[in-house]
Write an enzyme that holds these catalytic residues in place. Structure first.
Site, short mmCIF file in Angstrom:
data_model
loop_
_atom_site.label_atom_id
_atom_site.label_comp_id
_atom_site.label_asym_id
_atom_site.label_seq_id
_atom_site.Cartn_x
_atom_site.Cartn_y
_atom_site.Cartn_z
N ARG A 1 0.84 -1.19 0.00
CA ARG A 1 0.00 0.00 0.00
C ARG A 1 0.87 1.25 0.00
O ARG A 1 2.06 1.19 0.34
CB ARG A 1 -0.91 0.01 1.22
N LYS B 1 -2.18 -2.95 7.67
CA LYS B 1 -3.41 -2.65 8.39
C LYS B 1 -3.58 -3.61 9.56
O LYS B 1 -3.17 -4.76 9.51
CB LYS B 1 -4.61 -2.79 7.45
N HIS C 1 -2.46 2.97 -5.97
CA HIS C 1 -3.22 1.76 -5.70
C HIS C 1 -3.39 0.91 -6.95
O HIS C 1 -3.57 -0.32 -6.86
CB HIS C 1 -4.59 2.11 -5.11
N ARG D 1 -0.67 -1.50 -7.02
CA ARG D 1 -0.97 -2.62 -6.12
C ARG D 1 -1.89 -3.62 -6.80
O ARG D 1 -1.66 -4.84 -6.73
CB ARG D 1 -1.61 -2.07 -4.84
N HIS E 1 -4.41 -8.89 2.97
CA HIS E 1 -5.86 -8.77 3.08
C HIS E 1 -6.35 -9.49 4.32
O HIS E 1 -5.82 -10.54 4.69
CB HIS E 1 -6.55 -9.36 1.85
N TYR F 1 -10.28 -9.21 -8.03
CA TYR F 1 -9.32 -9.48 -9.11
C TYR F 1 -9.85 -10.54 -10.06
O TYR F 1 -9.60 -10.48 -11.27
CB TYR F 1 -7.98 -9.90 -8.51
#
Length: 334
Positions: free
Chosen positions: A162, A187, A259, A262, A285, A294
């Site tokens: 990220r 995250k 992004h 990414r 994730h 995706y």
């Protein structure tokens, strides 16, 4: 504050005790919630003609919050997704208020019941391999900034980190040699390691030999030695994409953001046959279901599935037609 149990002190405790001390949320979450309430309080001051320090919890009722969210879309041109993020921050505060102000449970439940706005979910944008190569070839390697930008772009598109993870990388987070990889804190305060290709490792090895700018150990710094800002990254990316468009016409129809790099890393893994669970682990994730976006965007994968279908042989007899049940036909025609 005059009223120790009023809205101002409640909001202060929400940030200092709930978010920072108890939940230890990231600085990005703090900044997002802070901006939400700054906008909400400024809107309330104009609408109610009361300074924020004089507001009561009952002043911020669902009609006012709804009007605030509508203004974000109309006057500030926020998308429905941004509107929903603001509403999420407001809900978080009211869930905290439910424990601190039980007497206002009716108002709080009405705010928590406010629905998020539905919006169209478009397919994600990503770059193909020729487009990636064109962007990587754009920086001028005869300059310090060009070599920095080339290293930044290569690591970003290969690791899929990220933006905040990329700008936060330090020299100590890079491990070269056998098993080359980079470490980052993602995250949810989860640390993860992402392997580097030989090309990325060699590029970083050369970059680490460059004269350092600034006293810190930030891996990718600005010309003044500070950490790259999101605006600075967007500027360097836009500059090199503009150069790459001269040699790769397909980039002219694409909006390229950090992004998108990414997403491009994830799509390359998917198209190489990597399992979705591994891609989720690679990108950090929370759930494997997040990688579904995706699959939705991969047209080549759908074309392969289409190629495996067997068309009906010419002249093959069709099955006998049978009408629907009367009740099913009624429901079908509603």
């Amino acid at each position: 504050m005059k009223n120790e149990n009023g809205f101002p002190s409640l909001l202060e405790r929400f940030f200092t005790q709930r978010l920072i001390a108890q939940r230890r949320v990231s600085s990005h979450t703090i900044a997002s919630s802070r901006d939400t309430f700054r906008l909400l309080l400024q809107f309330s001051e104009k609408r109610l003609h009361k300074p924020p320090s004089a507001l009561a919890l009952t002043d911020l009722d669902p009609p006012l919050i709804g009007a605030f969210l509508d203004e974000l879309e109309k006057d500030r041109a926020n998308s429905a997704r941004s509107r929903n993020l603001r509403l999420t921050a407001i809900r978080s505060f009211y869930r905290y208020a439910a424990y601190e102000e039980p007497a206002q449970s009716g108002l709080i439940q009405r705010v928590l019941a406010m629905p998020a706005k539905r919006y169209e979910k478009k397919l994600i944008g990503f770059l193909t391999r020729p487009e990636i190569d064109a962007v990587l070839a754009a920086p001028d390697l005869s300059t310090w900034t060009g070599r920095r930008d080339r290293a930044w772009l290569l690591v970003a598109v290969q690791t899929g980190l990220r933006l905040s993870e990329m700008t936060g990388l330090r020299t100590t987070d890079v491990v070269l040699g056998t098993g080359a990889h980079v470490r980052c804190m993602g995250k949810g305060r989860k640390e993860r390691c992402t392997p580097l290709t030989k090309q990325a490792a060699d590029t970083l090895k050369l970059w680490l030999r460059e004269p350092r700018r600034g006293a810190g150990d930030i891996l990718f710094t600005s010309a003044r030695g500070a950490r790259l800002s999101p605006d600075g990254v967007q500027f360097l990316l836009a500059k090199h994409v503009a150069t790459a468009r001269q040699h790769c016409p397909s980039l002219k129809n694409k909006t390229v953001t950090p992004h998108v790099l990414r997403h491009s890393a994830a799509m390359e893994l998917l198209q190489a046959g990597v399992d979705r669970s591994v891609i989720a682990l690679w990108l950090g994730h929370e759930s494997i279901e997040t990688t579904q976006i995706y699959l939705d965007a991969d047209l080549a994968l759908k074309e392969k599935a289409l190629a495996k279908t067997t068309p009906m042989a010419k002249g093959k007899a069709l099955g006998r037609y049978r009408p629907d049940d009367k009740l099913l036909a009624f429901l079908k025609n509603l």
